[in-house]
Design a protein around this motif. Structure first.
Motif, PDB file in Angstrom:
ATOM      1  N   SER A  19       0.829  -1.200   0.000  1.00 45.48           N
ATOM      2  CA  SER A  19       0.000   0.000   0.000  1.00 45.48           C
ATOM      3  C   SER A  19       0.865   1.253   0.000  1.00 45.48           C
ATOM      4  O   SER A  19       1.666   1.464   0.906  1.00 45.48           O
ATOM      5  CB  SER A  19      -0.929   0.003   1.224  1.00 45.48           C
ATOM      6  N   LEU A  20       0.684   2.056  -1.042  1.00 40.16           N
ATOM      7  CA  LEU A  20       1.387   3.327  -1.187  1.00 40.16           C
ATOM      8  C   LEU A  20       0.324   4.377  -1.524  1.00 40.16           C
ATOM      9  O   LEU A  20       0.210   4.827  -2.662  1.00 40.16           O
ATOM     10  CB  LEU A  20       2.446   3.227  -2.300  1.00 40.16           C
ATOM     11  N   PRO A  42      -3.790   4.094  -5.052  1.00 41.54           N
ATOM     12  CA  PRO A  42      -4.940   4.889  -5.493  1.00 41.54           C
ATOM     13  C   PRO A  42      -4.614   6.252  -6.089  1.00 41.54           C
ATOM     14  O   PRO A  42      -5.406   6.780  -6.873  1.00 41.54           O
ATOM     15  CB  PRO A  42      -5.767   5.047  -4.218  1.00 41.54           C
ATOM     16  N   GLY A  43      -3.461   6.821  -5.747  1.00 39.58           N
ATOM     17  CA  GLY A  43      -3.133   8.158  -6.234  1.00 39.58           C
ATOM     18  C   GLY A  43      -2.126   8.199  -7.355  1.00 39.58           C
ATOM     19  O   GLY A  43      -1.761   9.277  -7.829  1.00 39.58           O
ATOM     20  N   LEU A  44      -1.654   7.040  -7.822  1.00 37.34           N
ATOM     21  CA  LEU A  44      -0.609   7.004  -8.852  1.00 37.34           C
ATOM     22  C   LEU A  44      -1.136   7.560 -10.169  1.00 37.34           C
ATOM     23  O   LEU A  44      -2.091   7.045 -10.740  1.00 37.34           O
ATOM     24  CB  LEU A  44      -0.103   5.571  -9.044  1.00 37.34           C
ATOM     25  N   VAL A  45      -0.487   8.646 -10.652  1.00 34.64           N
ATOM     26  CA  VAL A  45      -0.907   9.331 -11.864  1.00 34.64           C
ATOM     27  C   VAL A  45       0.063   9.053 -13.010  1.00 34.64           C
ATOM     28  O   VAL A  45      -0.352   8.796 -14.136  1.00 34.64           O
ATOM     29  CB  VAL A  45      -1.018  10.858 -11.616  1.00 34.64           C
ATOM     30  N   PRO A  80      -5.578 -11.492  -6.695  1.00 30.71           N
ATOM     31  CA  PRO A  80      -6.706 -11.658  -7.600  1.00 30.71           C
ATOM     32  C   PRO A  80      -6.844 -10.513  -8.607  1.00 30.71           C
ATOM     33  O   PRO A  80      -7.255 -10.712  -9.740  1.00 30.71           O
ATOM     34  CB  PRO A  80      -7.919 -11.712  -6.667  1.00 30.71           C
ATOM     35  N   SER A  81      -6.498  -9.284  -8.190  1.00 31.44           N
ATOM     36  CA  SER A  81      -6.614  -8.110  -9.063  1.00 31.44           C
ATOM     37  C   SER A  81      -5.942  -6.919  -8.400  1.00 31.44           C
ATOM     38  O   SER A  81      -5.601  -6.952  -7.225  1.00 31.44           O
ATOM     39  CB  SER A  81      -8.090  -7.789  -9.327  1.00 31.44           C
ATOM     40  N   PHE A  82      -5.780  -5.865  -9.171  1.00 29.41           N
ATOM     41  CA  PHE A  82      -5.291  -4.606  -8.627  1.00 29.41           C
ATOM     42  C   PHE A  82      -5.869  -3.481  -9.472  1.00 29.41           C
ATOM     43  O   PHE A  82      -6.260  -3.693 -10.617  1.00 29.41           O
ATOM     44  CB  PHE A  82      -3.758  -4.548  -8.570  1.00 29.41           C
ATOM     45  N   GLU A  83      -5.926  -2.283  -8.878  1.00 26.98           N
ATOM     46  CA  GLU A  83      -6.473  -1.132  -9.581  1.00 26.98           C
ATOM     47  C   GLU A  83      -5.534   0.052  -9.471  1.00 26.98           C
ATOM     48  O   GLU A  83      -4.882   0.242  -8.443  1.00 26.98           O
ATOM     49  CB  GLU A  83      -7.828  -0.733  -8.994  1.00 26.98           C
TER      50      GLU A  83
END
Length: 188
Positions: free
Chosen positions: A131-132, A156-159, A173-176
């Motif tokens: 988690s970053l 969540p904030g990676l642009v 299973p997955s990542f977003e």
């Protein structure tokens, strides 16, 4: 310390430098196989590299005041390292690597916003969570691989990202990457 601070002493059991605020050059702690206590509570910056490698007895690495590493940050071969706490770290100038930490279960850097070049999280067989939450940019590539127990991967904030490779994470299973707008190279 204006230059380097290098510790490589297999019989050393503790390091306590409570007033140390900066290392201008490199901070290297390696092959301290009896080390069970590391106390650097005021360390806020490392000018060049911070290498933590092959320290088999220490179970927790905590640098609560560390905000920046000018070049590379590398934590590897921590045989009994279960906890990594760098709550104030905001930037790594070049590469950030977390590799071969056999019993490390979570990798959380809550304040990290940027990595200048590459970010590698690999071969951490007990790692379940990555988690970053504040990370917005990785200038080079990002590799997340061979983390057999990884089930949670949150950025969540990676642009901006130079490239991404996610591989051989059998339990993932997955990542977003909901904020990602730019990938400079490969996405695999």
């Amino acid at each position: 310390v204006t230059g380097d601070l290098i510790v490589a002493a297999p019989g050393l059991t503790s390091i306590a430098l409570p007033a140390l605020t900066s290392v201008g050059g490199e901070l290297l702690v390696r092959n301290c196989n009896a080390l069970t206590l590391l106390s650097l509570p005021a360390l806020a910056s490392v000018g060049r590299n911070l290498y933590w490698t092959s320290n088999e007895a220490l179970t927790s690495l905590s640098l609560p005041a560390l905000t920046s590493v000018g070049n590379n940050l590398w934590v590897s071969y921590g045989g009994t390292l279960t906890s990594l706490d760098l709550p104030a770290l905001t930037s790594v100038g070049n590469n950030l690597g977390m590799r071969e930490n056999a019993v490390l279960t979570s990798f959380l850097l809550p304040a990290l916003t940027s990595v200048g070049n590459d970010l590698s999280v690999a071969f951490n067989k007990a790692l379940t969570s990555l988690s970053l939450p504040a990370l917005t940019s990785v200038g080079g590539g990002m590799w997340v691989g061979n983390n057999a127990s990884l089930t949670s991967f949150s950025l969540p904030g990676l642009v901006v990202l130079g490239g991404l490779s996610v591989y051989n994470n059998a339990a993932l299973p997955s990542f977003e990457l909901p904020a990602l707008t730019s990938v400079g190279n490969d996405l695999s």
